[in-house]
Enzyme design. Structure first.
Site, PDB file in Angstrom:
ATOM      1  N   ASN A   1      21.124   2.466   6.871  1.00  0.00           N
ATOM      2  CA  ASN A   1      20.669   2.737   5.505  1.00  0.00           C
ATOM      3  C   ASN A   1      19.716   3.919   5.379  1.00  0.00           C
ATOM      4  O   ASN A   1      19.350   4.296   4.275  1.00  0.00           O
ATOM      5  CB  ASN A   1      19.985   1.491   4.932  1.00  0.00           C
ATOM      6  CG  ASN A   1      18.800   1.050   5.778  1.00  0.00           C
ATOM      7  OD1 ASN A   1      18.764   1.270   6.980  1.00  0.00           O
ATOM      8  ND2 ASN A   1      17.826   0.407   5.152  1.00  0.00           N
TER       9      ASN A   1
ATOM     10  N   THR B   1     -34.541 -19.326  -1.259  1.00  0.00           N
ATOM     11  CA  THR B   1     -33.548 -19.662  -2.282  1.00  0.00           C
ATOM     12  C   THR B   1     -34.120 -19.574  -3.694  1.00  0.00           C
ATOM     13  O   THR B   1     -33.424 -19.172  -4.632  1.00  0.00           O
ATOM     14  CB  THR B   1     -32.990 -21.067  -2.036  1.00  0.00           C
ATOM     15  OG1 THR B   1     -34.084 -21.988  -1.896  1.00  0.00           O
ATOM     16  CG2 THR B   1     -32.140 -21.108  -0.769  1.00  0.00           C
TER      17      THR B   1
ATOM     18  N   ARG C   1      12.946 -10.121   5.406  1.00  0.00           N
ATOM     19  CA  ARG C   1      11.871  -9.243   4.947  1.00  0.00           C
ATOM     20  C   ARG C   1      11.869  -9.151   3.417  1.00  0.00           C
ATOM     21  O   ARG C   1      12.780  -9.651   2.764  1.00  0.00           O
ATOM     22  CB  ARG C   1      12.031  -7.873   5.595  1.00  0.00           C
ATOM     23  CG  ARG C   1      11.774  -7.891   7.110  1.00  0.00           C
ATOM     24  CD  ARG C   1      12.182  -6.600   7.780  1.00  0.00           C
ATOM     25  NE  ARG C   1      11.503  -5.444   7.199  1.00  0.00           N
ATOM     26  CZ  ARG C   1      11.858  -4.178   7.449  1.00  0.00           C
ATOM     27  NH1 ARG C   1      12.886  -3.922   8.265  1.00  0.00           N
ATOM     28  NH2 ARG C   1      11.204  -3.183   6.897  1.00  0.00           N
TER      29      ARG C   1
ATOM     30  N   ASP D   1     -21.583 -19.748   1.098  1.00  0.00           N
ATOM     31  CA  ASP D   1     -21.112 -20.187   2.415  1.00  0.00           C
ATOM     32  C   ASP D   1     -20.808 -21.681   2.436  1.00  0.00           C
ATOM     33  O   ASP D   1     -20.743 -22.285   3.506  1.00  0.00           O
ATOM     34  CB  ASP D   1     -22.134 -19.830   3.494  1.00  0.00           C
ATOM     35  CG  ASP D   1     -23.467 -20.525   3.299  1.00  0.00           C
ATOM     36  OD1 ASP D   1     -23.693 -21.095   2.207  1.00  0.00           O
ATOM     37  OD2 ASP D   1     -24.300 -20.512   4.232  1.00  0.00           O
TER      38      ASP D   1
ATOM     39  N   HIS E   1      24.758 -13.814  13.972  1.00  0.00           N
ATOM     40  CA  HIS E   1      23.848 -13.427  15.043  1.00  0.00           C
ATOM     41  C   HIS E   1      23.814 -11.911  15.224  1.00  0.00           C
ATOM     42  O   HIS E   1      24.765 -11.206  14.943  1.00  0.00           O
ATOM     43  CB  HIS E   1      24.239 -14.084  16.379  1.00  0.00           C
ATOM     44  CG  HIS E   1      25.686 -14.388  16.515  1.00  0.00           C
ATOM     45  ND1 HIS E   1      26.168 -15.664  16.677  1.00  0.00           N
ATOM     46  CD2 HIS E   1      26.784 -13.595  16.446  1.00  0.00           C
ATOM     47  CE1 HIS E   1      27.486 -15.638  16.736  1.00  0.00           C
ATOM     48  NE2 HIS E   1      27.883 -14.389  16.604  1.00  0.00           N
TER      49      HIS E   1
END
Length: 454
Positions: free
Chosen positions: A383, A79, A330, A102, A360
């Site tokens: 579409n 270190t 979406r 970490d 539904h």
């Protein structure tokens, strides 16, 4: 005096058993080292030195767009050696804060407290008391004064009994840090240059040493393997769940939600079990989220309801709107006030107007749907022609019968009615009834085919 942060992130992490550099393993929605970088930025640091080694390409791909000084540690020699690689980027009048890539759960408040106790010309170290300090460097004191840190492998029996340990996190004056690093030796059991040896040097030089401790030990724990990574994940989730509850959310079981982003909640929000939040999610007052729902980068207004097992991604729900169960919104989908989609309805890049309903089994893509519209079961906005997407416009008050296909581009005028089973290819005027299905035939005396015996 500037704050210069050094983040050590050069290790491979062999015990992770992964090609990914250890610090890139994720906690919630971002890598361990990204958590540390974000915390460093929250302190108002003037510079961040990222000491890297293994997996440089992957690190730079993940972090390269950020304001970081990249410091190579070609050999991992401890270190102290790692921090020394950043010496050319450290000014004498800097306060140098040393962090670890970490150790992702360190909190801003803990580091602010550490910086606050650092003497003007001294250093401050973050310590923690552990019931089992095995593996950690021990804080050695004489008459309460810190005189050094002894690593586990170099400690004698008396020192091993000490339960105050070094976390490795410290705030050091730049001028002294550079001088001490240049005096480090690797004459120890590991043959490494220990950063901790600068504490003894500071003591010999008569430099004042102060200490501070985190609010909880989990803040300073690192992850060397996937078991420890999972433990940090759970700790992160517990902290995030607690924050949500303090902001006004009622969690059925705080241990059974996953928060992988930034969630803002209003008052009296009800969240059932196994819900996942990703990205930036905003929940208004009195929102209800059912079990197993997944919410990604979405905005949910007051009194709205997400029913069980519904996916909401890149979408908006207006006041008192509802979706699900088993619905999918979406990106670009928006339900206006009091609008509703039910089970097995998918809506993409479309607006469902105030009070409109698709109960539904429907697909609504690239559609602009007005207020008070009823979408029957089995309705599809066609579409896509294989090359381009087109818009379907359904104006206020339209009734769309079950099993209707609307072939875009097409516009349905106000209060029109589309008979069940119709395929609509041309615009429909206001108040019209349109039926395109084949006329029903009755064949009497019809004989069903008989199975041929073999």
């Amino acid at each position: 005096m500037s704050l210069n942060v050094v983040i050590l992130a050069a290790g491979k992490g062999t015990r992770m058993r992964s090609d990914l550099p250890k610090v890139l393993h994720p906690i919630a929605h971002k890598s361990m080292v990204q958590h540390v970088i974000d915390t460093a930025n929250s302190l108002g640091s003037s510079a961040i030195q990222l000491v890297y080694g293994y997996g440089a390409d992957k690190l730079q791909a993940a972090l390269g767009e950020q304001a970081l000084n990249w410091v190579l540690q070609a050999e991992q020699l401890g270190t102290g050696h790692a921090v020394a690689q950043a010496n050319p980027n450290i000014n004498d009048d800097d306060t140098v804060l040393i962090l670890y890539g970490d150790v992702p759960l360190i909190q801003q408040s803990t580091l602010e407290a550490l910086l606050a106790v650092r003497p003007t010309n001294g250093l401050a170290i973050l310590t923690v008391n552990l019931p089992n300090p095995t593996g950690y460097g021990r804080i050695v004191r004489e008459q309460g004064k810190v005189v050094g840190i002894i690593e586990q492998k170099d400690a004698n029996a008396e020192q091993l009994a000490i339960n105050e340990v070094n976390t490795g996190i410290m705030a050091v004056p730049g001028k002294q840090l550079k001088a001490w690093l240049n005096r480090l030796s690797n004459n120890n059991a590991q043959g490494e240059y220990y950063l901790t040896d600068i504490i003894a040097m500071a003591n010999v030089d008569g430099v004042e040493i102060t200490t501070s401790q985190p609010q909880s030990a989990i803040e300073v724990e690192g992850a060397n393997n996937r078991v420890q990574l999972a433990q940090l994940e759970r700790a992160y989730q517990a902290r995030a769940a607690e924050k949500m509850m303090l902001e006004g959310a009622n969690l059925r079981d705080p241990a059974r939600i996953d928060i992988r982003g930034d969630v803002s909640v209003g008052m009296d929000v009800m969240i059932d079990v196994n819900v996942i939040f990703q990205g930036k999610v905003t929940l208004g007052n009195n929102v209800t989220i059912g079990a197993g729902a997944i919410l990604i980068d979405c905005d949910i207004a007051d009194n709205a309801e997400i029913k069980p097992y519904t996916i909401v991604e890149g979408a908006k729900l207006g006041q008192a709107a509802s979706a699900g169960p088993f619905a999918r919104l979406r990106p670009g989908a928006e339900l206006k006030e009091d609008a509703h989609i039910g089970n097995f309805v998918e809506i993409k890049k479309s607006v469902l107007g105030k009070g409109s309903k698709a109960g539904h089994l429907a697909y609504l893509g690239d559609a602009q749907i007005g207020a008070g519209v009823n979408i029957g079961a089995g309705t599809i906005t066609c579409n896509y022609d294989g090359a381009n997407k087109f818009i379907t416009t359904i104006e206020d008050g339209v009734f769309v019968g079950s099993d209707t296909q609307l072939v875009a581009p097409v516009t349905i005028g106000k209060n029109a009615t589309l008979g069940a089973g119709s395929t609509i290819t041309k615009d429909v005027a206001e108040n019209e009834l349109v039926i395109t299905r084949v006329k029903q035939r009755h064949i009497t005396g019809w004989q069903r085919p008989i199975k041929i015996k073999k």
